[in-house]
Design a protein around this motif. Structure first.
Motif, short mmCIF file in Angstrom:
data_model
loop_
_atom_site.label_atom_id
_atom_site.label_comp_id
_atom_site.label_asym_id
_atom_site.label_seq_id
_atom_site.Cartn_x
_atom_site.Cartn_y
_atom_site.Cartn_z
N LYS A 1 3.30 -30.39 -83.79
CA LYS A 1 3.38 -31.59 -82.96
C LYS A 1 4.79 -32.15 -83.13
N GLY A 2 5.67 -31.65 -82.31
CA GLY A 2 7.06 -32.01 -82.41
C GLY A 2 7.90 -30.92 -81.78
N ALA A 3 9.18 -30.94 -82.04
CA ALA A 3 10.10 -30.00 -81.41
C ALA A 3 11.04 -29.37 -82.44
N LEU A 4 11.55 -28.21 -82.07
CA LEU A 4 12.57 -27.52 -82.86
C LEU A 4 13.81 -27.36 -81.99
N ILE A 5 14.96 -27.63 -82.58
CA ILE A 5 16.24 -27.46 -81.88
C ILE A 5 17.13 -26.55 -82.72
N LEU A 6 17.76 -25.59 -82.05
CA LEU A 6 18.75 -24.73 -82.71
C LEU A 6 20.08 -24.92 -82.00
N THR A 7 21.13 -25.12 -82.79
CA THR A 7 22.49 -25.21 -82.26
C THR A 7 23.30 -24.11 -82.94
N ILE A 8 23.64 -23.08 -82.18
CA ILE A 8 24.34 -21.92 -82.73
C ILE A 8 25.71 -21.81 -82.07
N ARG B 1 8.50 -22.20 -94.87
CA ARG B 1 7.85 -23.22 -95.69
C ARG B 1 8.42 -24.60 -95.38
N ILE B 2 9.73 -24.68 -95.16
CA ILE B 2 10.36 -25.96 -94.82
C ILE B 2 9.77 -26.50 -93.51
N LEU B 3 9.66 -25.65 -92.51
CA LEU B 3 9.11 -26.07 -91.23
C LEU B 3 7.65 -26.48 -91.37
N THR B 4 6.89 -25.69 -92.10
CA THR B 4 5.47 -25.98 -92.29
C THR B 4 5.26 -27.33 -92.95
N ASP B 5 6.01 -27.58 -94.02
CA ASP B 5 5.85 -28.84 -94.75
C ASP B 5 6.40 -30.03 -93.95
N TYR B 6 7.45 -29.80 -93.18
CA TYR B 6 8.03 -30.90 -92.40
C TYR B 6 7.04 -31.40 -91.34
N PHE B 7 6.37 -30.48 -90.70
CA PHE B 7 5.45 -30.87 -89.62
C PHE B 7 4.02 -31.08 -90.09
N ALA B 8 3.78 -30.92 -91.38
CA ALA B 8 2.42 -31.08 -91.89
C ALA B 8 1.97 -32.53 -91.70
N PHE C 1 6.80 -19.40 -86.53
CA PHE C 1 6.14 -20.68 -86.81
C PHE C 1 5.55 -21.28 -85.55
N VAL C 2 6.31 -21.34 -84.46
CA VAL C 2 5.80 -21.99 -83.24
C VAL C 2 4.71 -21.16 -82.59
N GLN C 3 4.69 -19.85 -82.85
CA GLN C 3 3.66 -19.01 -82.25
C GLN C 3 2.36 -19.01 -83.03
N THR C 4 2.46 -19.14 -84.35
CA THR C 4 1.25 -19.10 -85.17
C THR C 4 0.66 -20.49 -85.41
N LYS D 1 11.56 -32.58 -74.93
CA LYS D 1 12.72 -33.42 -75.20
C LYS D 1 12.25 -34.83 -75.55
N GLY D 2 12.84 -35.40 -76.56
CA GLY D 2 12.49 -36.76 -76.95
C GLY D 2 11.34 -36.86 -77.92
N ASP D 3 10.81 -35.71 -78.37
CA ASP D 3 9.74 -35.77 -79.38
C ASP D 3 10.25 -36.53 -80.59
N GLU D 4 9.41 -37.40 -81.11
CA GLU D 4 9.81 -38.26 -82.21
C GLU D 4 10.18 -37.46 -83.45
N LYS D 5 9.54 -36.32 -83.63
CA LYS D 5 9.79 -35.48 -84.81
C LYS D 5 10.42 -34.17 -84.33
N THR D 6 11.72 -34.04 -84.53
CA THR D 6 12.44 -32.85 -84.07
C THR D 6 13.28 -32.30 -85.20
N PHE D 7 12.98 -31.07 -85.59
CA PHE D 7 13.71 -30.43 -86.69
C PHE D 7 14.83 -29.60 -86.12
N GLY D 8 16.05 -29.81 -86.61
CA GLY D 8 17.20 -29.10 -86.10
C GLY D 8 17.74 -28.07 -87.08
N PHE D 9 18.40 -27.07 -86.53
CA PHE D 9 19.07 -26.04 -87.33
C PHE D 9 20.44 -25.82 -86.73
#
Length: 381
Positions: free
Chosen positions: A125-132, A374-381, A118-121, A59-67
């Protein structure tokens, strides 16, 4: 944990009869899969609506990608009209049939599969959030808004967000959404005086007043469009008296209009304009006219930039098409997310959404997973 097959997950979700507002087992299934993959999951149910929040990373990671996505679906209509069971996820000639196949269980499945792999392979350095949510197809009062309220209380923050709604009209990869028009509905009632149609001077007919008001509203050119939006529109969707008689002037008349508006207007400015027109007609006919307004969402735009470039680049790399940056279509839950962080939308071809025999080519589900990866890979690259 082995890789998630997005096609199989789509089928499993379709087999959950989550006709809004029923949860149908869809969020239970997603919570189980995400938890097994190391995501911290929290049910955020409110007002009888089921919602799921999931985070991988701190929580609070500066780089957090949401879905953001939804598992509720519209009603099936006439079940006998379906070629295959609406919750069977039957695959024929590479096409999967079922309610939610395009809108949007396939989009949720593709992203969940991409995020877990993605998170397993390549743990970022950051976080992923899903809101469903389970409340996108209905009133949307206790869905994504409940999740965002929860995030505010818990100091959860997405840096950017991708909404997985179907965005492509005909071909995979041809369009993404960087904004949406606003939407509002207004209900009017003119109160007159009932009487015999042979003696109109003894009555006060509300129909001419309503016809005048509707004409004034519908005849007005609201604008000619803006840099990123088409022209705003106002449609009269019903005028009704409930009067079956031919010799009776009714006591009242009701009408409803629906407006889709661009960034040159707000719900408040359009309400003020309709009130001015109402007042003028009310005075001209000496009849009281009431108005009730519901603004479903304000117009918004995520200006073209880093986020839209990231998504467009990934889409083009996987499909060979550079997506058009569009603001067309109806509303989506992006209208709520935009108050939290920059948001864009990309998903499948939506030609059959809400239709009988809603379907999706299974190859497009795999393709969508690859785009999201690819979006996740490039975002966290």
């Amino acid at each position: 944990m082995p890789p998630i097959d997005p096609v199989q997950l789509t089928a499993d979700l379709i087999r959950c009869p989550s006709v809004t507002p029923a949860e149908g087992g869809a969020l239970i299934l997603l919570e189980k899969i995400l938890s097994q993959a190391g995501f911290e999951c929290t049910r955020v149910d409110r007002g009888g609506i089921s919602n799921l929040f999931a985070r991988w990373g701190e929580k609070g990671d500066e780089k957090t990608f949401g879905f953001n996505g939804h598992t509720d679906v519209v009603p099936i209509g006439d079940e006998a009209a379906w070629s295959h069971g609406p919750f069977s996820a039957t695959v024929v000639d590479g096409i999967m049939y079922g309610r939610g196949a395009t809108d949007m269980k396939s989009g949720v499945a593709a992203y969940v599969a991409a995020a877990i792999d993605f998170v397993q392979t390549t743990p970022p350095k950051g976080a992923l959030i899903l809101t469903i949510t389970g409340d996108e197809e209905a009133d949307a009062l206790d869905g994504t808004t409940a999740l965002l309220d929860y995030m505010d209380r818990e100091d959860e923050q997405m840096s950017v967000c991708l909404v997985g709604e179907p965005t492509c009209p005909n071909e995979m990869g041809e369009m993404m959404k960087i904004g949406r028009r606003g939407s509002m509905t207004a209900w009017f009632e003119v109160t007159g005086k009932q009487g015999h149609s042979a003696y109109p001077h003894r009555a006060k007919n509300p129909l001419p007043a309503m016809a005048r008001l509707m004409d004034r509203l519908a005849s007005r050119e609201l604008d000619q469009g803006s840099d990123h939006f088409d022209a705003s529109t106002l449609a009269v969707v019903t005028i009704d008296t409930g009067n079956p008689a031919t010799n009776v002037i009714p006591a009242s008349c009701r009408a409803t209009v629906n407006t889709r508006f661009n960034d040159l207007h707000t719900g408040e400015s359009l309400t003020d304009w309709m009130q001015e027109e109402l007042d003028a007609v009310s005075a001209a006919f000496d009849m009281p006219i009431s108005m009730k307004v519901k603004v479903s969402g304000e117009s918004f735009l995520t200006p073209p930039g880093a986020l839209s470039d990231l998504v467009a680049k990934s889409v083009e790399a996987e499909t060979g098409r550079k997506p058009e940056l569009s603001t067309t279509g109806g509303t989506s839950d992006a209208r709520f997310v935009k108050n939290h962080c920059p948001v864009v939308e990309f998903g499948l071809v939506g030609k059959t959404m809400h239709q009988v025999d809603e379907n999706v080519p299974v190859e497009q589900i795999d393709q969508l997973k690859n785009i999201y990866t690819r979006i996740l890979t490039d975002y966290f690259a």
